[in-house]
Write a protein that holds these residues in place. Structure first.
Motif, PDB file in Angstrom:
ATOM      1  N   GLU A  31       0.933  -1.123  -0.006  1.00  0.00           N
ATOM      2  CA  GLU A  31      -0.095  -0.112  -0.059  1.00  0.00           C
ATOM      3  C   GLU A  31       0.864   1.386   0.301  1.00  0.00           C
ATOM      4  O   GLU A  31       0.336   2.343  -0.293  1.00  0.00           O
ATOM      5  CB  GLU A  31      -1.019   0.128   1.179  1.00  0.00           C
ATOM      6  N   ILE A  32       2.048   1.152   0.095  1.00  0.00           N
ATOM      7  CA  ILE A  32       2.926   2.258   0.416  1.00  0.00           C
ATOM      8  C   ILE A  32       3.741   2.330  -0.920  1.00  0.00           C
ATOM      9  O   ILE A  32       4.403   1.446  -1.577  1.00  0.00           O
ATOM     10  CB  ILE A  32       3.979   2.088   1.443  1.00  0.00           C
ATOM     11  N   ARG A  33       3.621   3.359  -1.596  1.00  0.00           N
ATOM     12  CA  ARG A  33       4.347   3.858  -3.005  1.00  0.00           C
ATOM     13  C   ARG A  33       5.949   3.787  -2.646  1.00  0.00           C
ATOM     14  O   ARG A  33       6.456   4.265  -1.579  1.00  0.00           O
ATOM     15  CB  ARG A  33       4.261   5.338  -3.357  1.00  0.00           C
ATOM     16  N   PRO A  34       6.639   3.228  -3.702  1.00  0.00           N
ATOM     17  CA  PRO A  34       8.147   2.941  -3.588  1.00  0.00           C
ATOM     18  C   PRO A  34       8.675   4.634  -3.150  1.00  0.00           C
ATOM     19  O   PRO A  34       8.181   5.581  -4.092  1.00  0.00           O
ATOM     20  CB  PRO A  34       8.745   2.408  -4.697  1.00  0.00           C
ATOM     21  N   GLN A  35       9.798   4.631  -2.325  1.00  0.00           N
ATOM     22  CA  GLN A  35      10.561   5.941  -2.088  1.00  0.00           C
ATOM     23  C   GLN A  35      11.544   6.168  -3.138  1.00  0.00           C
ATOM     24  O   GLN A  35      12.718   5.150  -3.347  1.00  0.00           O
ATOM     25  CB  GLN A  35      10.973   6.120  -0.892  1.00  0.00           C
ATOM     26  N   LEU A  36      11.597   7.279  -3.979  1.00  0.00           N
ATOM     27  CA  LEU A  36      12.599   7.505  -5.109  1.00  0.00           C
ATOM     28  C   LEU A  36      13.507   8.655  -4.733  1.00  0.00           C
ATOM     29  O   LEU A  36      12.886   9.716  -4.201  1.00  0.00           O
ATOM     30  CB  LEU A  36      11.721   7.920  -6.309  1.00  0.00           C
ATOM     31  N   LEU A  37      14.626   8.328  -4.940  1.00  0.00           N
ATOM     32  CA  LEU A  37      15.712   9.433  -4.500  1.00  0.00           C
ATOM     33  C   LEU A  37      16.504   9.936  -5.625  1.00  0.00           C
ATOM     34  O   LEU A  37      16.429   9.257  -6.492  1.00  0.00           O
ATOM     35  CB  LEU A  37      16.779   8.713  -3.566  1.00  0.00           C
ATOM     36  N   THR A  38      16.519  11.144  -6.012  1.00  0.00           N
ATOM     37  CA  THR A  38      17.189  12.088  -6.867  1.00  0.00           C
ATOM     38  C   THR A  38      18.352  12.653  -6.572  1.00  0.00           C
ATOM     39  O   THR A  38      18.188  13.102  -5.227  1.00  0.00           O
ATOM     40  CB  THR A  38      16.044  12.820  -7.722  1.00  0.00           C
TER      41      THR A  38
END
Length: 222
Positions: free
Chosen positions: A140-147
């Motif tokens: 249910e949790i969106r993946p955490q994206l790092l930029t």
């Protein structure tokens, strides 16, 4: 006041059902507050799902639409500090899904409620920060994206550094020297008497620059 709802079809996951139960508690609270003639100072909500408590207290991660809409609805009518954890054996809401004889119902917490609000425990509630349970595997949790961004202007690597050159030959001459120095540093072996070491101006680099300029000129003429 107690209320039980049937599980929708197709059946949802357990965290979703627990979240729907928390939303039902919010709606029941709003109904009671609108009907009674008493002005209540505060309302406390209880759930035996630490997953739901993590959803409600979350401030860092994003959810998918189903969970996100219900968490926003819950937080629109309550504050995360109003939510507490209750053990399953003390939760009267669980009795609504169990088979209990009618003769025993009057002696259950479904009608009388749990004992701890009257025992003084509620006067000193323990403040706990509820974190997300397994955020890396929760669907249910969106993946955490790092930029990562790098400002080339501060490093002197942008195209603006070429504005200081007035001719094409001067640019190629400087680039030729830089390429030559870079190749010198990358060589596995350099003879002790070689002049091509470290930062230096090499005649070979100037010849390279001249040849590069001639190739550039010939390409324009063709």
């Amino acid at each position: 006041m107690g209320k039980v709802k049937l599980v929708p079809q197709p059946e949802h996951s357990v965290p979703r059902l627990e979240l729907c139960a928390a939303l039902l508690a919010i709606k029941q609270s709003e109904l009671i507050l609108s009907e009674i003639d008493l002005q209540l100072q505060s309302t406390t909500f209880y759930t035996d799902s630490k997953v739901v408590l993590g959803y409600i207290h979350n401030e860092t991660r994003h959810f998918y639409v189903y969970v996100s809409n219900r968490v926003l609805r819950i937080r629109r009518s309550s504050h995360p500090n109003q939510w507490r954890y209750i053990h399953t054996d003390q939760n009267p809401a669980d009795l609504g899904t169990r088979s209990i004889p009618a003769s025993h119902l009057q002696r259950t917490t479904w009608l009388n409620g749990p004992d701890f609000p009257l025992s003084g425990w509620e006067n000193n509630p323990e403040k706990v920060n509820y974190d997300l349970i397994n955020p890396g595997t929760d669907t249910e949790i969106r993946p955490q994206l790092l930029t990562l961004t790098i400002s080339s202007a501060n490093m002197g690597l942008g195209s603006l550094c070429f504005e200081r050159f007035s001719t094409w030959s001067s640019i190629t001459r400087v680039l030729a020297n830089l390429i030559h120095i870079a190749h010198t540093f990358c060589k596995a072996r350099v003879t002790a008497n070689s002049d091509c070491r470290g930062w230096h101006h090499c005649p070979n680099a100037r010849i390279m620059s001249k040849n590069s300029h001639m190739r550039k000129t010939s390409s324009f003429k063709s």
